[in-house]
Write an enzyme that holds these catalytic residues in place. Structure first.
Site, short mmCIF file in Angstrom:
data_model
loop_
_atom_site.label_atom_id
_atom_site.label_comp_id
_atom_site.label_asym_id
_atom_site.label_seq_id
_atom_site.Cartn_x
_atom_site.Cartn_y
_atom_site.Cartn_z
CB CYS A 291 -4.23 -1.32 5.72
SG CYS A 291 -5.29 -0.44 7.16
CD GLN B 234 -1.02 -0.10 3.90
OE1 GLN B 234 -1.30 -1.05 4.20
NE2 GLN B 234 -1.51 1.04 4.45
CG HIS C 262 -2.45 -2.41 9.51
ND1 HIS C 262 -2.84 -1.76 8.21
CD2 HIS C 262 -1.79 -3.49 9.48
CE1 HIS C 262 -1.82 -2.47 7.62
NE2 HIS C 262 -1.23 -3.42 8.12
CG ASN D 250 1.08 -5.99 6.95
OD1 ASN D 250 0.40 -5.37 6.51
ND2 ASN D 250 2.13 -5.84 7.96
#
Length: 445
Positions: free
Chosen positions: A70, A64, A364, A385
């Site tokens: 996110c 990102q 997040h 992630n």
């Protein structure tokens, strides 16, 4: 009655410090290395290894970059896995910029509508101040992404690729928030001057046209139709012509998004378990899907995540990623830093206390892609992630089960895994929480 700090009190504090035999050593360690390095527990690195009894196939992680999308990356990553598996695609991504464009456009309209709804309230009203503090931002929640997909569909990344402003969003956010605040001045004044509904609607439409222009100049113009062209893992060529973003989603993802439920774990007194909650003024698409959270105890919360993983489907989740984590090596573990021992101070709080007193909230969103079960109990979880492949293990993190207990607040679960009583609870009228409730926090790291 208030009390000042006296010189006698300071002398007492100094004497107490000098009585600690390790104080000089600790002071040198912290001053020269910082709090985290001085309190690091190396045993955590050993325990949090990348081996899991349930481990879904690993995709190349997305990035990102310098944006707060996110939640969008995580949601699209759960869907791209489905497409990649079905059609034998390698390193496939969906366009985060496409959903980003429509999110910012819809958030602008959502802001205008809330400004009009609160136009008779004074500027010092908490609701008005809340709206003006951040008219729009990159962050969001699962239901906000599904509202966008319901209305606009999705596209492959190559159809609407990243731009400077999507990957590094601060300049765009600054300009857009300036415009929205300026427009709020006009809209509130029009209400005060008793302008007609038609006059207000015309003005708002002009504002939205200007927002659209800003977004096209910074993010590009969203496609109306496109061809889906690709080579699969066996190098076979495929092309599917004249797709719309909506038909692409239906054909290549095919999920009924109404079947997915946001589950939260918020053990605070104001949110009894097994009930549904929503948050006032939380959303992006006016008339779109409402944010609806089902609050469950942590054991049920985790068992639902395990069921979904065992069925071969990853799990979107929201957490407070900055707590007890090392973003470089990719470990999230309550034992990774021993700050209490370092300072000889009790820093412990319960999860409920952290929520009630502003110490923690969701910051997040990521994707759970695996879990390590020992005697049917989770010990650690594998996390995909969206910070690129230079951190963690090629972008994958490890989350201890204890960390999940304390700092994970939200997961998204297919309703087919809910027992009958919880499925019934998803149909009740939700309790409306205040706009500033921690369960209204937007994932934006």
């Amino acid at each position: 009655m208030s009390q000042e700090i006296t010189s006698a009190a300071i002398a007492d504090y100094q004497a107490q410090l000098q009585q600690l035999p390790q104080s000089a050593t600790v002071k040198r360690a912290v001053m020269n290395n910082g709090i985290l390095a001085a309190s690091e527990n190396t045993d955590s690195k050993v325990a949090m290894n990348q081996t899991f009894s349930v481990d879904l196939s690993a995709e190349k992680v997305a990035n990102q970059k310098q944006s707060g999308r996110c939640w969008m990356f995580a949601a699209l990553n759960t869907m791209r896995r489905s497409i990649a598996d079905q059609f034998n695609l390698k390193d496939f991504e969906l366009s985060q910029n496409y959903t980003n464009f429509w999110d910012k456009f819809e958030k602008s309209n959502y802001f205008y509508e809330n400004i009009l709804a609160t136009a008779t309230e004074p500027l010092e009203s908490r609701k008005v101040a809340f709206l003006l503090a951040t008219p729009q931002q990159d962050g969001g929640q699962w239901d906000m992404l599904t509202a966008l997909i319901d209305k606009y569909g999705i596209v492959p990344k190559y159809v609407m690729p990243e731009t400077y402003n999507s990957s590094k969003s601060s300049e765009l956010n600054s300009v857009l928030n300036l415009k929205l605040r300026k427009d709020a001045v006009t809209l509130r004044q029009m209400v005060a001057d008793k302008a007609s509904e038609q006059e207000i609607a015309t003005t708002k439409s002009r504002f939205l046209s200007e927002v659209y222009r800003i977004l096209v100049y910074t993010l590009g113009e969203p496609p109306v139709k496109f061809d889906f062209e690709y080579r699969d893992g066996d190098k076979a060529y495929h092309i599917d012509r004249d797709l719309t973003p909506q038909t692409f989603f239906k054909k290549y993802v095919g999920w009924d998004l109404d079947n997915y439920q946001s589950i939260i774990n918020a053990p605070t007194d104001d949110k009894p378990y097994n009930h549904l909650y929503t948050v006032e003024m939380l959303g992006n698409v006016v008339g779109g899907r409402q944010v609806r959270h089902l609050n469950l105890d942590i054991d049920t919360f985790k068992q639902l995540a395990i069921k979904q993983l065992q069925a071969g489907e990853s799990v979107w989740f929201g957490s407070d990623v900055g707590q007890a984590s090392d973003r470089q090596i990719g470990i999230m573990d309550t034992a990774i830093y021993n700050k209490d021992d370092l300072f000889n101070v009790d820093l412990s709080m319960t999860k409920a206390q952290r929520l009630d007193y502003g110490e923690s909230l969701m910051t997040h969103a990521m994707v759970i892609t695996g879990v390590d079960l020992v005697d049917d109990k989770p010990t650690k979880w594998k996390v995909e992630n969206s910070w690129g492949d230079k951190v963690g293990e090629k972008g994958y993190f490890v989350m201890s089960d204890a960390w999940l207990d304390q700092y994970v607040y939200q997961i998204v679960i297919n309703k087919q895994y809910l027992p009958a009583d919880l499925l019934a609870a998803t149909k009740e009228d939700p309790k409306v929480l205040a706009p500033w409730d921690p369960m209204g926090a937007l994932a934006s790291h």
